[in-house]
Design a protein around this motif. Sequence first.
Motif, mmCIF file in Angstrom:
data_model
loop_
_atom_site.group_PDB
_atom_site.id
_atom_site.type_symbol
_atom_site.label_atom_id
_atom_site.label_comp_id
_atom_site.label_asym_id
_atom_site.label_seq_id
_atom_site.Cartn_x
_atom_site.Cartn_y
_atom_site.Cartn_z
ATOM 1 N N GLU A 28 0.268 -1.230 -0.397
ATOM 2 C CA GLU A 28 -0.120 -0.062 -0.359
ATOM 3 C C GLU A 28 0.571 0.772 0.071
ATOM 4 N N LYS A 29 1.706 1.033 0.957
ATOM 5 C CA LYS A 29 2.867 2.437 1.338
ATOM 6 C C LYS A 29 3.336 2.371 0.080
ATOM 7 N N SER A 30 3.470 1.236 -1.176
ATOM 8 C CA SER A 30 4.552 1.623 -2.044
ATOM 9 C C SER A 30 3.115 2.358 -3.986
ATOM 10 N N LEU A 31 2.132 1.965 -3.943
ATOM 11 C CA LEU A 31 0.938 2.448 -4.660
ATOM 12 C C LEU A 31 0.666 3.770 -4.659
ATOM 13 N N PRO A 32 1.457 4.301 -5.776
ATOM 14 C CA PRO A 32 0.786 5.889 -5.241
ATOM 15 C C PRO A 32 -0.583 5.835 -5.557
ATOM 16 N N GLU A 33 -1.034 7.294 -5.444
ATOM 17 C CA GLU A 33 -2.596 7.475 -5.284
ATOM 18 C C GLU A 33 -3.279 7.533 -5.897
#
Length: 220
Positions: A182-187
């Motif tokens: 989740e932290k690695s995925l762009p919004e």
Amino acid sequence: MTQQGFNQLLQWGIENSAAPQNDTTTQPTDQQRDPNRGLNPEVLAQLLGGPSDADRMRGAMTAVLAPIAEVDMDNKMIAWDNLEQLIEQIDNANNLESLGMWAPLVQQLGAEEAGSRMMAAWCCSTAVQNNIKSQEKLLANGAVEKLVGLVLKDGDQGVRKKACNALSSAVRNFQPGMDELEKSLPEDVWKGKGVDAAEMESVDEIIGKLREIAARGPTG
């Protein structure tokens, strides 16, 4: 030979020791125990002096990492295939750490050749499937962020799909891996936060989004 291997060899010897010559209960030849049964391939290889699975894994990785002038791409792909098949066994997957192979495996996610990137992702996927020890090592070696990059940006569809499969296996029932994903995925790809790695419907939702991206390819 490991203690476990020695114990298996000892048990094999006991079970297959010759029966007394005056033992009238000995079964006919076609019903006797196969002397090869009960020994796993690793122990049998050690007994006969052949290469162990660990030796084969080292050899495969050596071929993968060799310069293309020394090992051509066709033979590298054979080495990759051999490695992937070996780590289907959970003991071999867990041995990636003791053999020092996690770091070079993850580095191959950035290889110049698409075939090597694809096979590296495939090997990651195989190693971590239902294996928390390997999930931990994958995360510790920074592979989640690299796999996300492949799904979102790689120009080869085979690479993107294998990377997506690896992420699916890496995060299921492993909360630290899901948090890193989740932290690695762009919004613009994923706005939700706090997915429970043990809730399969939620996991399927985020992985489904990545599969859509892997199928269509990068848009930027």
